[in-house]
Scaffold this motif. Structure first.
Motif, PDB file in Angstrom:
ATOM      1  N   ILE A  19     -66.943  57.166 -33.479  1.00 21.96           N
ATOM      2  CA  ILE A  19     -67.403  55.633 -33.495  1.00 21.96           C
ATOM      3  C   ILE A  19     -67.323  55.347 -34.959  1.00 21.96           C
ATOM      4  O   ILE A  19     -68.304  55.480 -35.574  1.00 21.96           O
ATOM      5  N   VAL A  73     -71.773  51.574 -30.984  1.00 22.57           N
ATOM      6  CA  VAL A  73     -71.010  51.912 -30.139  1.00 22.57           C
ATOM      7  C   VAL A  73     -70.359  50.510 -29.641  1.00 22.57           C
ATOM      8  O   VAL A  73     -69.140  50.443 -29.513  1.00 22.57           O
ATOM      9  N   CYS A  76     -68.463  48.834 -31.972  1.00 23.51           N
ATOM     10  CA  CYS A  76     -66.944  49.360 -32.215  1.00 23.51           C
ATOM     11  C   CYS A  76     -65.958  49.138 -30.898  1.00 23.51           C
ATOM     12  O   CYS A  76     -64.728  48.674 -31.192  1.00 23.51           O
ATOM     13  N   CYS A  77     -66.733  49.184 -29.783  1.00 24.41           N
ATOM     14  CA  CYS A  77     -65.904  49.171 -28.492  1.00 24.41           C
ATOM     15  C   CYS A  77     -65.410  47.455 -28.430  1.00 24.41           C
ATOM     16  O   CYS A  77     -64.504  47.274 -27.688  1.00 24.41           O
ATOM     17  N   GLY A  84     -61.628  50.006 -32.106  1.00 28.20           N
ATOM     18  CA  GLY A  84     -62.047  49.783 -30.949  1.00 28.20           C
ATOM     19  C   GLY A  84     -61.464  50.422 -29.764  1.00 28.20           C
ATOM     20  O   GLY A  84     -62.203  51.001 -28.937  1.00 28.20           O
ATOM     21  N   GLU A  85     -60.402  50.901 -29.778  1.00 34.45           N
ATOM     22  CA  GLU A  85     -59.428  51.701 -28.833  1.00 34.45           C
ATOM     23  C   GLU A  85     -60.154  53.021 -28.802  1.00 34.45           C
ATOM     24  O   GLU A  85     -60.329  53.591 -27.826  1.00 34.45           O
ATOM     25  N   ALA A  87     -63.088  54.011 -29.956  1.00 36.84           N
ATOM     26  CA  ALA A  87     -64.256  54.023 -29.549  1.00 36.84           C
ATOM     27  C   ALA A  87     -64.405  53.906 -28.085  1.00 36.84           C
ATOM     28  O   ALA A  87     -65.152  54.604 -27.175  1.00 36.84           O
ATOM     29  N   ARG A  88     -63.594  53.259 -27.428  1.00 38.11           N
ATOM     30  CA  ARG A  88     -63.607  52.921 -26.079  1.00 38.11           C
ATOM     31  C   ARG A  88     -63.091  54.304 -25.275  1.00 38.11           C
ATOM     32  O   ARG A  88     -63.627  54.554 -24.165  1.00 38.11           O
ATOM     33  N   ALA A  91     -66.339  56.697 -25.894  1.00 42.36           N
ATOM     34  CA  ALA A  91     -67.621  56.148 -26.050  1.00 42.36           C
ATOM     35  C   ALA A  91     -68.511  57.102 -25.400  1.00 42.36           C
ATOM     36  O   ALA A  91     -68.297  57.932 -24.559  1.00 42.36           O
TER      37      ALA A  91
END
Length: 191
Positions: A19, A73, A76-77, A84-85, A87-88, A91
């Motif tokens: 993250i 989280v 970042c998501c 972001g990618e 983190a998703r 997650a």
């Protein structure tokens, strides 16, 4: 209020610094390898969860001592970039355990050792960023603590350069006695 019980888990998957807003010098070199590692880690995580292994996040607090992991989280998501990618993809899920760490090793000045003791952990699986920094430092501390096995799946970590990653994996294999076979080369349930 009754505190939640810590799950018993002889094998624990520790996700290190995934993250991550990737906004530091060198992040541009780390981003694409980190995305590939996150994809491999997402597959490994699913396999580990199918075996009821616990998942623990040990994440940098980025120098903010009032950090809130769930807020990190969410931030970042929400990013529209590789951070972001990543983190998703990885997650935390509701049953996962999250810790913030102040330095490179996930053990240093964190509750990780106490948590792993309460879980009955004997084998650790380390995945994350960066291979040659936080993952290696965590592997060294795991080695010093005498865990029965430490597996650092090569495809589930990333570094800024292939040379740095290769040198770190070699060190972890030869000196720290880690298994560094990829998640595809080693059966998740065994050796």
């Amino acid at each position: 209020m009754q505190p939640a019980k810590v799950p018993r888990s002889p094998r624990v998957l520790i996700l290190i610094d995934y993250i991550n807003p990737l906004n530091f010098p060198g992040a541009e070199k780390l981003a694409k390898p980190a995305l590939a590692a996150a994809r491999a880690t997402a597959r490994l995580r699913d396999a580990m969860e199918a075996q009821k292994a616990a998942v623990v996040y040990a994440n940098d607090n980025y120098g903010a001592w009032q950090s809130d992991f769930q807020a990190l989280v969410a931030q970042c998501c929400a990013r529209d970039d590789i951070g972001g990618e990543i983190a998703r993809l990885v997650a935390p899920r509701p049953r996962d355990i999250t810790l913030l760490k102040p330095r490179h090793s996930a053990f240093f000045c964190s509750a990780l050792e106490l948590l792993l003791d309460e879980m009955g952990a004997r084998e650790l699986i380390l995945a994350g960023l960066a291979t040659d920094m936080c993952v290696q430092m965590t592997a060294a501390d795991a080695f010093l603590r005498g865990y029965e096995g430490v597996w650092v799946p090569a495809d589930c970590t990333a570094a800024e350069t292939p040379q740095a990653k290769a040198a770190s994996l070699k060190y972890m294999r030869d000196v720290l006695k880690c298994d560094v076979r990829s998640s595809r080369a080693r059966r998740v349930g065994g050796h």
